[in-house]
Design an enzyme around this catalytic site. Sequence first.
Site, short mmCIF file in Angstrom:
data_model
loop_
_atom_site.label_atom_id
_atom_site.label_comp_id
_atom_site.label_asym_id
_atom_site.label_seq_id
_atom_site.Cartn_x
_atom_site.Cartn_y
_atom_site.Cartn_z
N ASP A 17 4.22 -2.27 1.14
CA ASP A 17 2.73 -2.46 1.62
C ASP A 17 1.82 -2.54 0.29
O ASP A 17 2.04 -2.12 -0.81
CB ASP A 17 2.58 -1.03 2.20
N HIS A 161 5.64 0.67 -2.22
CA HIS A 161 4.36 0.01 -2.37
C HIS A 161 4.38 -0.91 -3.51
O HIS A 161 4.41 -0.59 -4.64
CB HIS A 161 3.05 1.00 -2.61
ZN ZN Z 1 -1.30 0.76 2.85
#
Ligand code: ZN
Length: 191
Positions: A17, A161
């Site tokens: 993400d 991430h």
């Molecule tokens: Zn996010």
Amino acid sequence: MAKHDSAESRKVYFTFDDGPTPEITKFVLDCLAEYEAKATFFCIGKNMVAHPSIVEDLVNAGHQLGNHTMNHANAWKYSIAEFEKDYWDCEHVFSKMNIKSVGFRPPYGRVSPFIYTTLRAQTDVYMWSILTGDYNASLNPNSIVSNCMKHIKPGSVLVFHDSEKAFPRLKIVLPALLDYCLQNQFIPCSL
Ligand SMILES: [Zn+2]
């Protein structure tokens, strides 16, 4: 691997993400390539606009991309109208770049029942089963790795991430987990 375990039953899903982020997304791409793994990237629209060549690299490497809103919208702070606009702004980035979004992942995993119901009628919504915690500077990378190893099972959806904030942990955690998958016949796939 037991004989009855088909390749299908050994699939796990690596998701990233908040990118694309210069250098960091490239690091992730290189790691995935080394292990011949495929993944899904839930991108922030404004980062896609800022770094179109990284988006192209992701697509060319055969990974999947999904919508993570234009500005990382927080469903608890945005009005419904603001949140939906941020979703659609990101969706328009995908159509302008001629990329099919696999679906939506709400920033922070936060979605009101109304938004969930409305958006789910329009797209697939993907949450996760293992939050690695790579963004958390107080976590030790080795404990992240052992926690993930303890919980990973066929069908697990892991969230990482590809962001500046997560990188100090991601750079250790990702290769270690890809290696663990290889050693344990798990197959990292896109969603
Ligand atoms: Zn996010």
